[in-house]
Motif scaffolding. Structure first.
Motif, PDB file in Angstrom:
ATOM      1  N   THR A 149      -2.896 -61.278 -16.322  1.00  0.00           N
ATOM      2  CA  THR A 149      -3.325 -60.543 -17.502  1.00  0.00           C
ATOM      3  C   THR A 149      -3.097 -59.034 -17.347  1.00  0.00           C
ATOM      4  OG1 THR A 149      -5.230 -60.110 -18.947  1.00  0.00           O
ATOM      5  CG2 THR A 149      -5.684 -60.352 -16.599  1.00  0.00           C
ATOM      6  N   ASN A 150      -2.925 -58.369 -18.480  1.00  0.00           N
ATOM      7  CA  ASN A 150      -2.968 -56.909 -18.461  1.00  0.00           C
ATOM      8  C   ASN A 150      -4.160 -56.433 -19.296  1.00  0.00           C
ATOM      9  OD1 ASN A 150      -2.175 -57.285 -21.113  1.00  0.00           O
ATOM     10  ND2 ASN A 150      -0.715 -55.584 -21.110  1.00  0.00           N
ATOM     11  N   SER A 151      -5.014 -57.376 -19.659  1.00  0.00           N
ATOM     12  CA  SER A 151      -6.201 -57.088 -20.457  1.00  0.00           C
ATOM     13  C   SER A 151      -7.435 -57.536 -19.683  1.00  0.00           C
ATOM     14  CB  SER A 151      -6.116 -57.845 -21.791  1.00  0.00           C
ATOM     15  OG  SER A 151      -7.369 -57.874 -22.440  1.00  0.00           O
ATOM     16  N   ASP A 152      -8.570 -56.876 -19.936  1.00  0.00           N
ATOM     17  CA  ASP A 152      -9.810 -57.327 -19.292  1.00  0.00           C
ATOM     18  C   ASP A 152     -10.573 -58.312 -20.167  1.00  0.00           C
ATOM     19  OD1 ASP A 152     -10.842 -55.728 -21.270  1.00  0.00           O
ATOM     20  OD2 ASP A 152     -11.830 -54.306 -19.924  1.00  0.00           O
ATOM     21  N   GLN A 153      -9.920 -58.778 -21.244  1.00  0.00           N
ATOM     22  CA  GLN A 153     -10.542 -59.762 -22.129  1.00  0.00           C
ATOM     23  C   GLN A 153      -9.921 -61.136 -21.891  1.00  0.00           C
ATOM     24  OE1 GLN A 153     -11.371 -58.451 -26.267  1.00  0.00           O
ATOM     25  NE2 GLN A 153     -10.304 -56.555 -25.687  1.00  0.00           N
ATOM     26  N   LEU A 154     -10.683 -62.014 -21.315  1.00  0.00           N
ATOM     27  CA  LEU A 154     -10.257 -63.386 -21.054  1.00  0.00           C
ATOM     28  C   LEU A 154     -11.196 -64.314 -21.819  1.00  0.00           C
ATOM     29  CD1 LEU A 154      -9.648 -63.225 -17.189  1.00  0.00           C
ATOM     30  CD2 LEU A 154      -8.016 -62.792 -19.026  1.00  0.00           C
ATOM     31  N   GLU A 155     -10.632 -65.099 -22.694  1.00  0.00           N
ATOM     32  CA  GLU A 155     -11.444 -65.957 -23.546  1.00  0.00           C
ATOM     33  C   GLU A 155     -12.239 -66.974 -22.718  1.00  0.00           C
ATOM     34  OE1 GLU A 155     -13.268 -67.145 -26.793  1.00  0.00           O
ATOM     35  OE2 GLU A 155     -11.670 -65.647 -26.973  1.00  0.00           O
ATOM     36  N   ARG A 156     -13.564 -66.918 -22.866  1.00  0.00           N
ATOM     37  CA  ARG A 156     -14.508 -67.899 -22.282  1.00  0.00           C
ATOM     38  C   ARG A 156     -14.438 -67.983 -20.759  1.00  0.00           C
ATOM     39  NH1 ARG A 156     -18.332 -69.047 -26.124  1.00  0.00           N
ATOM     40  NH2 ARG A 156     -17.341 -69.494 -28.137  1.00  0.00           N
ATOM     41  N   ILE A 157     -14.018 -66.926 -20.103  1.00  0.00           N
ATOM     42  CA  ILE A 157     -13.835 -67.015 -18.652  1.00  0.00           C
ATOM     43  C   ILE A 157     -15.140 -67.299 -17.923  1.00  0.00           C
ATOM     44  CG2 ILE A 157     -13.987 -64.493 -18.392  1.00  0.00           C
ATOM     45  CD1 ILE A 157     -11.956 -66.993 -16.226  1.00  0.00           C
ATOM     46  N   GLU A 158     -16.222 -66.639 -18.303  1.00  0.00           N
ATOM     47  CA  GLU A 158     -17.479 -66.875 -17.583  1.00  0.00           C
ATOM     48  C   GLU A 158     -17.998 -68.275 -17.794  1.00  0.00           C
ATOM     49  OE1 GLU A 158     -20.358 -63.767 -16.808  1.00  0.00           O
ATOM     50  OE2 GLU A 158     -19.300 -62.489 -18.252  1.00  0.00           O
ATOM     51  N   GLU A 159     -17.829 -68.811 -19.006  1.00  0.00           N
ATOM     52  CA  GLU A 159     -18.257 -70.191 -19.246  1.00  0.00           C
ATOM     53  C   GLU A 159     -17.459 -71.172 -18.386  1.00  0.00           C
ATOM     54  OE1 GLU A 159     -19.207 -67.960 -23.097  1.00  0.00           O
ATOM     55  OE2 GLU A 159     -17.656 -67.938 -21.543  1.00  0.00           O
ATOM     56  N   ASP A 199     -14.040 -52.536 -14.876  1.00  0.00           N
ATOM     57  CA  ASP A 199     -15.331 -53.072 -14.436  1.00  0.00           C
ATOM     58  C   ASP A 199     -15.595 -54.449 -15.037  1.00  0.00           C
ATOM     59  OD1 ASP A 199     -15.682 -50.746 -13.052  1.00  0.00           O
ATOM     60  OD2 ASP A 199     -17.116 -49.861 -14.455  1.00  0.00           O
ATOM     61  N   ARG A 200     -15.086 -54.683 -16.216  1.00  0.00           N
ATOM     62  CA  ARG A 200     -15.327 -55.966 -16.877  1.00  0.00           C
ATOM     63  C   ARG A 200     -14.787 -57.127 -16.047  1.00  0.00           C
ATOM     64  NH1 ARG A 200     -14.199 -56.882 -23.318  1.00  0.00           N
ATOM     65  NH2 ARG A 200     -15.126 -58.958 -23.509  1.00  0.00           N
ATOM     66  N   LEU A 201     -13.630 -56.933 -15.434  1.00  0.00           N
ATOM     67  CA  LEU A 201     -13.090 -57.972 -14.560  1.00  0.00           C
ATOM     68  C   LEU A 201     -13.735 -57.928 -13.175  1.00  0.00           C
ATOM     69  CD1 LEU A 201      -9.263 -58.066 -15.375  1.00  0.00           C
ATOM     70  CD2 LEU A 201     -11.064 -59.614 -16.147  1.00  0.00           C
ATOM     71  N   LEU A 202     -14.000 -56.722 -12.690  1.00  0.00           N
ATOM     72  CA  LEU A 202     -14.610 -56.606 -11.369  1.00  0.00           C
ATOM     73  C   LEU A 202     -15.962 -57.297 -11.311  1.00  0.00           C
ATOM     74  CD1 LEU A 202     -13.769 -52.898 -10.417  1.00  0.00           C
ATOM     75  CD2 LEU A 202     -12.601 -54.988  -9.697  1.00  0.00           C
ATOM     76  N   GLU A 203     -16.659 -57.358 -12.438  1.00  0.00           N
ATOM     77  CA  GLU A 203     -17.950 -58.050 -12.474  1.00  0.00           C
ATOM     78  C   GLU A 203     -17.824 -59.522 -12.103  1.00  0.00           C
ATOM     79  OE1 GLU A 203     -19.444 -57.438 -16.392  1.00  0.00           O
ATOM     80  OE2 GLU A 203     -20.229 -55.430 -15.971  1.00  0.00           O
ATOM     81  N   LEU A 204     -16.634 -60.097 -12.323  1.00  0.00           N
ATOM     82  CA  LEU A 204     -16.432 -61.515 -12.025  1.00  0.00           C
ATOM     83  C   LEU A 204     -16.469 -61.801 -10.531  1.00  0.00           C
ATOM     84  CD1 LEU A 204     -13.591 -62.265 -14.611  1.00  0.00           C
ATOM     85  CD2 LEU A 204     -16.011 -62.906 -14.791  1.00  0.00           C
ATOM     86  N   MET A 205     -16.381 -60.757  -9.692  1.00  0.00           N
ATOM     87  CA  MET A 205     -16.470 -60.967  -8.246  1.00  0.00           C
ATOM     88  C   MET A 205     -17.815 -61.536  -7.830  1.00  0.00           C
ATOM     89  SD  MET A 205     -14.554 -57.851  -6.293  1.00  0.00           S
ATOM     90  CE  MET A 205     -15.592 -56.593  -7.027  1.00  0.00           C
ATOM     91  N   SER A 206     -18.813 -61.437  -8.697  1.00  0.00           N
ATOM     92  CA  SER A 206     -20.128 -61.982  -8.359  1.00  0.00           C
ATOM     93  C   SER A 206     -20.106 -63.499  -8.302  1.00  0.00           C
ATOM     94  CB  SER A 206     -21.176 -61.513  -9.375  1.00  0.00           C
ATOM     95  OG  SER A 206     -20.865 -61.966 -10.675  1.00  0.00           O
ATOM     96  N   TYR A 207     -19.050 -64.111  -8.846  1.00  0.00           N
ATOM     97  CA  TYR A 207     -18.902 -65.561  -8.767  1.00  0.00           C
ATOM     98  C   TYR A 207     -18.082 -65.909  -7.528  1.00  0.00           C
ATOM     99  CZ  TYR A 207     -20.438 -65.496 -13.644  1.00  0.00           C
ATOM    100  OH  TYR A 207     -21.155 -65.300 -14.793  1.00  0.00           O
ATOM    101  N   GLU A 208     -18.616 -66.784  -6.713  1.00  0.00           N
ATOM    102  CA  GLU A 208     -17.955 -67.111  -5.445  1.00  0.00           C
ATOM    103  C   GLU A 208     -16.614 -67.800  -5.643  1.00  0.00           C
ATOM    104  OE1 GLU A 208     -19.089 -69.738  -1.532  1.00  0.00           O
ATOM    105  OE2 GLU A 208     -20.651 -68.456  -2.398  1.00  0.00           O
ATOM    106  N   ASN A 209     -16.436 -68.465  -6.770  1.00  0.00           N
ATOM    107  CA  ASN A 209     -15.190 -69.204  -7.003  1.00  0.00           C
ATOM    108  C   ASN A 209     -14.163 -68.415  -7.814  1.00  0.00           C
ATOM    109  OD1 ASN A 209     -16.908 -69.425  -9.260  1.00  0.00           O
ATOM    110  ND2 ASN A 209     -15.923 -71.304  -9.965  1.00  0.00           N
ATOM    111  N   VAL A 210     -14.259 -67.085  -7.748  1.00  0.00           N
ATOM    112  CA  VAL A 210     -13.288 -66.211  -8.405  1.00  0.00           C
ATOM    113  C   VAL A 210     -12.616 -65.326  -7.359  1.00  0.00           C
ATOM    114  CG1 VAL A 210     -12.960 -64.289 -10.006  1.00  0.00           C
ATOM    115  CG2 VAL A 210     -14.483 -66.172 -10.622  1.00  0.00           C
TER     116      VAL A 210
END
Length: 403
Positions: free
Chosen positions: A285-295, A315-326
């Protein structure tokens, strides 16, 4: 080989984690080391507790407080503020280390195997043994790893000569002390194989300069010494550096295992972090918007999600580091991306804005599934499309691939 082997590291208190990681890697593969840490500000307490572990592992640790008046702060300020003044500590090794042979290592290095052969080789005709800078694409040798003929340095008063040369060439040395050392030892060095100073941190430079062959150098078995040069350090929050996981392995390696002399299969240990996942998914991606990624991530803990970008990440993508499977892969380079494509089982075409059809087509050619939502799908690409309002259908479809 039971003879004590001298090693020198140099750094300040801000680099304490890196110094300890280098020491752990050394003690994992050696006994009878005498490790000297040149410093000015590392607390006595750190040495007390660290020395206890190093001694139990069969080696020694020396605190060398280097307040030599010739260690000049003006060198740091003159032309290369990115180089810490403690880098010049290596000039003074003969003044503080008695051994005739010394292994010097920067503290952005880890050792992956036994190096006794470096202490045993014939250096009588040379001042140092080194490896070429960035696999031969740079100028001269890289001074982050050097085997010193310390006896000859001492006999020829090399410390003073290096100081005088630095003062004289202060404004003509683009790489600081490394330039000076290259000038001094031109024609007086023994060249070692790249494995003894494998400058893995050069990945970005290699990609930018078109040196694709560097990415084709086998990394199994691991190089003997990994050197994380450049600003892309493995301890950064995220980086595009290959083998950053090796540094983290040694950082977290428990001293009890080192002291017990555990035989560590490093490559096997490194695979454990990704073991247990039944499926790997990739999105570029070149966008920090990923449809339904957290779900998707929360509903599929048995799946490993790779999110890659050619750019830095918000930061929007960096927040996903809190998930161990990312796993995040910012500023990804072509060769590592190709590896991800090969390793991944499914492509998730869920990013907004620019699409990377060449990557999606590679998944097509490999007969790997491509899943998308109706509001972000790529036109002209054969994909399995799901309603973004009923994202659970995609979750169930992914789960069906796990059975």
């Amino acid at each position: 080989m039971n003879k004590t082997k001298a090693v020198v590291l140099a750094g300040d208190y801000g680099y304490i984690r890196q110094i300890e990681t280098t020491i752990k890697s050394l003690c994992s593969h050696h006994k009878n080391l005498k490790i000297h840490v040149f410093n000015q500000d590392i607390p006595q307490e750190w040495f007390y507790y660290m020395r206890h572990n190093v001694q139990k592992a069969g080696s020694e640790l020396q605190d060398v407080k280097l307040f030599n008046s010739q260690l000049k702060l003006k060198w740091e300020a003159a032309n290369f503020p990115h180089i810490n003044y403690m880098a010049y500590a290596r000039y003074f090794i003969p003044d503080y280390v008695e051994a005739d042979r010394v292994l010097y290592l920067d503290c952005d290095i880890v050792v992956t195997r036994n190096l006794d052969n470096l202490f045993e080789m014939d250096l009588d005709d040379y001042y140092v043994a080194t490896t070429r800078a960035t696999y031969g694409t740079g100028i001269g040798f890289n001074s982050g790893m050097m085997v010193l003929n310390n006896k000859r340095w001492r006999e020829d008063n090399m410390s003073q000569k290096l100081v005088e040369l630095t003062d004289r060439e202060l404004y003509n040395i683009p790489e600081g002390d490394q330039t000076i050392l290259n000038m001094m030892f031109e024609g007086k060095k023994l060249e070692l194989e790249d494995t003894y100073n494998f400058q893995i941190g050069f990945d970005m430079g290699a990609a930018l300069d078109g040196h694709d062959w560097i990415f084709e150098i086998p990394l199994s078995p691991l190089p003997a010494i990994l050197h994380y040069i450049s600003g892309q350090k493995p301890w950064n929050t995220v980086s595009n550096m290959r083998l950053r996981e090796v540094w983290w392995f040694y950082y977290f390696l428990d001293w009890s295992r080192i002291i017990a002399g555990d035989k560590i299969d490093l490559e096997k240990e490194l695979k454990r972090r990704n073991e247990g996942y039944q499926c790997q998914l990739l999105t570029l991606t070149n966008s920090d918007q990923l449809e339904r990624i957290e779900e998707l991530v929360t509903a599929l803990p048995e799946c490993l999600f790779h999110i890659a970008a050619y750019t830095l990440m918000s930061d929007r993508l960096l927040e996903l580091m809190s998930y161990e499977n990312v796993r995040l892969h910012p500023s990804i380079l072509p060769y590592p991306l190709n590896d991800l494509i090969k390793e991944s089982d499914i492509y998730l075409d869920i990013n907004y804005d620019q699409k990377f059809e060449n990557v999606v087509k590679q998944f097509q050619e490999l007969n790997k599934p491509i899943y998308s939502f109706d509001n972000v799908q790529t036109e002209g690409i054969q994909e399995e499309v799901f309603s973004h309002e009923n994202y659970q259908e995609m979750i169930e479809r992914i789960k069906s691939n796990l059975n």
